[in-house]
Design an enzyme around this catalytic site. Structure first.
Site, mmCIF file in Angstrom:
data_model
loop_
_atom_site.group_PDB
_atom_site.id
_atom_site.type_symbol
_atom_site.label_atom_id
_atom_site.label_comp_id
_atom_site.label_asym_id
_atom_site.label_seq_id
_atom_site.Cartn_x
_atom_site.Cartn_y
_atom_site.Cartn_z
ATOM 1 N N SER A 36 0.827 -1.215 0.000
ATOM 2 C CA SER A 36 0.000 0.000 0.000
ATOM 3 C C SER A 36 0.857 1.260 0.000
ATOM 4 C CB SER A 36 -0.951 0.008 1.205
ATOM 5 O OG SER A 36 -1.931 -0.998 1.057
ATOM 6 N N SER B 228 -5.051 1.695 3.359
ATOM 7 C CA SER B 228 -4.916 0.463 4.151
ATOM 8 C C SER B 228 -6.056 -0.474 3.799
ATOM 9 C CB SER B 228 -4.947 0.782 5.650
ATOM 10 O OG SER B 228 -5.034 -0.404 6.415
ATOM 11 N N GLY B 229 -5.727 -1.644 3.259
ATOM 12 C CA GLY B 229 -6.765 -2.614 2.913
ATOM 13 C C GLY B 229 -7.632 -2.969 4.101
ATOM 14 N N SER B 230 -7.013 -3.291 5.222
ATOM 15 C CA SER B 230 -7.757 -3.682 6.426
ATOM 16 C C SER B 230 -8.365 -2.490 7.147
ATOM 17 C CB SER B 230 -6.837 -4.424 7.397
ATOM 18 O OG SER B 230 -5.872 -3.529 7.930
ATOM 19 N N GLY B 231 -7.764 -1.315 6.936
ATOM 20 C CA GLY B 231 -8.233 -0.116 7.624
ATOM 21 C C GLY B 231 -7.790 -0.037 9.066
ATOM 22 N N GLU C 87 -4.770 -3.883 -3.560
ATOM 23 C CA GLU C 87 -3.715 -2.970 -4.008
ATOM 24 C C GLU C 87 -3.814 -2.638 -5.494
ATOM 25 O OE1 GLU C 87 -1.162 -4.998 -0.494
ATOM 26 O OE2 GLU C 87 -0.982 -5.712 -2.552
#
Length: 185
Positions: free
Chosen positions: A48, A87-90, A163
């Site tokens: 990221s 951020s993918g997960s946050g 991503e």
């Protein structure tokens, strides 16, 4: 070649299908904040971070002042600035911490995540939801069930779907912003 073809199909399908989670109002607000900011800061970790750096370069190419959080020449963030937090997960602690600091200094926070209800989604002013499989899904206890049904999630390892989709979406935002500012590039 079969795995290669299946993997590219899965990745391209994710990019196409992820558009359904975006709405025009969110997209316009995201772009409005970017265009109205004095400085744009970007933060992400792992792959990221590369997505953030790619977007920073594109923003610079259309004439906007950008900085990547953590680089030695970055000035402090202020109330006329914004932070793009990827951020993918946050819930990445570095990204969430940077967002909270930016917010405490009066800056706007734009989140790019698969989980808008996450910590990064809660602190952000605008959240762009980018659906994509992230690391936690390969360790969710359903791995065997998915394999029995023929759903091999390893075709998009770890955060690849997020991503790549985020990169494509952010590049599409650059295209829209170029039109809005009538940049000749």
């Amino acid at each position: 070649m079969e795995i290669f073809n299946n993997a590219t199909d899965v990745i391209l399908d994710n990019i196409k299908n992820a558009r359904e989670f975006l709405d025009e109002e969110t997209l316009n607000e995201f772009e409005f904040i970017l265009l109205g900011s004095e400085k744009i800061f970007l933060v992400g970790t792992g792959i990221s971070e590369f997505v953030a750096k790619t977007f920073a370069m594109r923003l610079t190419h259309i004439g906007l002042r950008t900085h990547v959080v953590g680089e030695s020449a970055s000035p402090p963030i202020s109330e006329n600035d914004c932070l793009v937090a990827i951020s993918g997960s946050g819930k990445n602690s570095i990204v969430v911490s940077a967002a909270r600091i930016a917010k405490s200094r009066g800056a706007k926070v734009l989140a790019v995540t698969s989980y808008p209800e996450s910590a990064i989604g809660e602190v952000s002013d605008v959240t762009m939801t980018v659906k994509g499989r992230i690391r936690k899904e390969w360790d969710d206890g359903n791995h065997l069930r998915r394999q029995i049904h023929g759903n091999f999630t390893s075709l998009t390892p770890l955060g690849t779907a997020f991503e790549l989709t985020a990169t494509v979406f952010l590049d599409a935002i650059i295209s829209e912003m170029m039109e809005k500012i009538q940049n000749p590039f």
